[in-house]
Design an enzyme around this catalytic site. Sequence first.
Site, mmCIF file in Angstrom:
data_model
loop_
_atom_site.group_PDB
_atom_site.id
_atom_site.type_symbol
_atom_site.label_atom_id
_atom_site.label_comp_id
_atom_site.label_asym_id
_atom_site.label_seq_id
_atom_site.Cartn_x
_atom_site.Cartn_y
_atom_site.Cartn_z
ATOM 1 N N GLY A 1 -2.960 -9.603 -1.469
ATOM 2 C CA GLY A 1 -1.796 -9.804 -0.620
ATOM 3 C C GLY A 1 -2.230 -10.299 0.743
ATOM 4 O O GLY A 1 -3.376 -10.093 1.153
ATOM 5 N N GLN B 1 -1.722 -12.194 9.698
ATOM 6 C CA GLN B 1 -3.159 -12.137 9.389
ATOM 7 C C GLN B 1 -3.809 -13.514 9.424
ATOM 8 O O GLN B 1 -5.034 -13.623 9.361
ATOM 9 C CB GLN B 1 -3.392 -11.505 8.016
ATOM 10 C CG GLN B 1 -3.029 -10.020 7.960
ATOM 11 C CD GLN B 1 -3.322 -9.445 6.599
ATOM 12 O OE1 GLN B 1 -2.564 -9.670 5.661
ATOM 13 N NE2 GLN B 1 -4.431 -8.731 6.472
ATOM 14 N N CYS C 1 -7.675 -3.409 3.570
ATOM 15 C CA CYS C 1 -6.898 -4.468 4.225
ATOM 16 C C CYS C 1 -7.863 -5.554 4.681
ATOM 17 O O CYS C 1 -8.925 -5.247 5.233
ATOM 18 C CB CYS C 1 -6.149 -3.889 5.423
ATOM 19 S SG CYS C 1 -5.223 -5.125 6.358
ATOM 20 N N LEU C 2 -7.485 -6.818 4.455
ATOM 21 C CA LEU C 2 -8.360 -7.930 4.831
ATOM 22 C C LEU C 2 -8.640 -7.956 6.338
ATOM 23 O O LEU C 2 -9.661 -8.483 6.763
ATOM 24 C CB LEU C 2 -7.732 -9.261 4.405
ATOM 25 C CG LEU C 2 -7.615 -9.491 2.884
ATOM 26 C CD1 LEU C 2 -6.790 -10.737 2.606
ATOM 27 C CD2 LEU C 2 -8.986 -9.585 2.231
ATOM 28 N N HIS D 1 2.600 -2.633 1.733
ATOM 29 C CA HIS D 1 1.515 -2.860 2.703
ATOM 30 C C HIS D 1 1.780 -4.158 3.488
ATOM 31 O O HIS D 1 1.657 -4.195 4.708
ATOM 32 C CB HIS D 1 0.179 -2.915 1.941
ATOM 33 C CG HIS D 1 -1.019 -3.207 2.790
ATOM 34 N ND1 HIS D 1 -2.050 -2.306 2.971
ATOM 35 C CD2 HIS D 1 -1.380 -4.307 3.504
ATOM 36 C CE1 HIS D 1 -2.963 -2.836 3.768
ATOM 37 N NE2 HIS D 1 -2.593 -4.050 4.095
ATOM 38 N N GLU D 2 2.188 -5.217 2.762
ATOM 39 C CA GLU D 2 2.437 -6.511 3.422
ATOM 40 C C GLU D 2 3.682 -6.447 4.307
ATOM 41 O O GLU D 2 3.697 -7.010 5.409
ATOM 42 C CB GLU D 2 2.557 -7.642 2.401
ATOM 43 C CG GLU D 2 1.323 -7.877 1.536
ATOM 44 C CD GLU D 2 0.005 -7.893 2.290
ATOM 45 O OE1 GLU D 2 -0.036 -8.341 3.451
ATOM 46 O OE2 GLU D 2 -0.997 -7.427 1.719
ATOM 47 N N HIS E 1 2.883 -5.026 7.537
ATOM 48 C CA HIS E 1 2.261 -6.014 8.432
ATOM 49 C C HIS E 1 3.324 -6.786 9.219
ATOM 50 O O HIS E 1 3.139 -7.075 10.403
ATOM 51 C CB HIS E 1 1.446 -7.040 7.631
ATOM 52 C CG HIS E 1 0.015 -6.651 7.400
ATOM 53 N ND1 HIS E 1 -0.878 -6.498 8.421
ATOM 54 C CD2 HIS E 1 -0.676 -6.412 6.256
ATOM 55 C CE1 HIS E 1 -2.074 -6.166 7.912
ATOM 56 N NE2 HIS E 1 -1.967 -6.109 6.596
#
Length: 172
Positions: free
Chosen positions: A46, A51, A90-91, A132-133, A136
């Site tokens: 994702g 990001q 998380c990235l 999660h996204e 963000h």
Amino acid sequence: MAIKEIVEHPSPILLQKCKEVVKFDEKLAQLLDDMYETMKEVDGVGLAAPQVGESVQVAIVEVDEEQEVIELINPVVTAIGGSEIEIEGCLSFPGVYGEVERPFYVKVEAQERDGSLYELEAEGYEARAILHEIDHLNGVLFDSKIIRIVDLDELEALEEEEIEMSREGEEA
Ligand code: CO
């Protein structure tokens, strides 16, 4: 298409509430395509627009490569159900993993890249990735929800255990 650089914590853009998308144009399509290429490059499941440095309500999720990527534009959670604690990463937080409690089920209303509205239901890992996204897009980062940090040794041990278990499953 272009691979973008992933914005990492701590960066103020990650804490901002993202702007609603109002123009469903070529620029939006380009952003979605770039985000997809970037997510594949870094092996993510994702990615949210902030990001890659764009503070707009756009996110993508692809938990199952057999299925088409989910494009979430201006997503709104309309229902949740159940609860589950799983390890997340998380990235934007390289090397950070932790247990996070999230609903097991989610229903979301969002828009497609052409602006049309759609509804989506998801469970388990896919629901987790979607939530999660969406976090963000509201400037909420997963580290604020971690109830227990999982270090890399433990993560590797758990992954090995899972591989063992799936092998046993195959044999049974
Ligand atoms: Co993330």
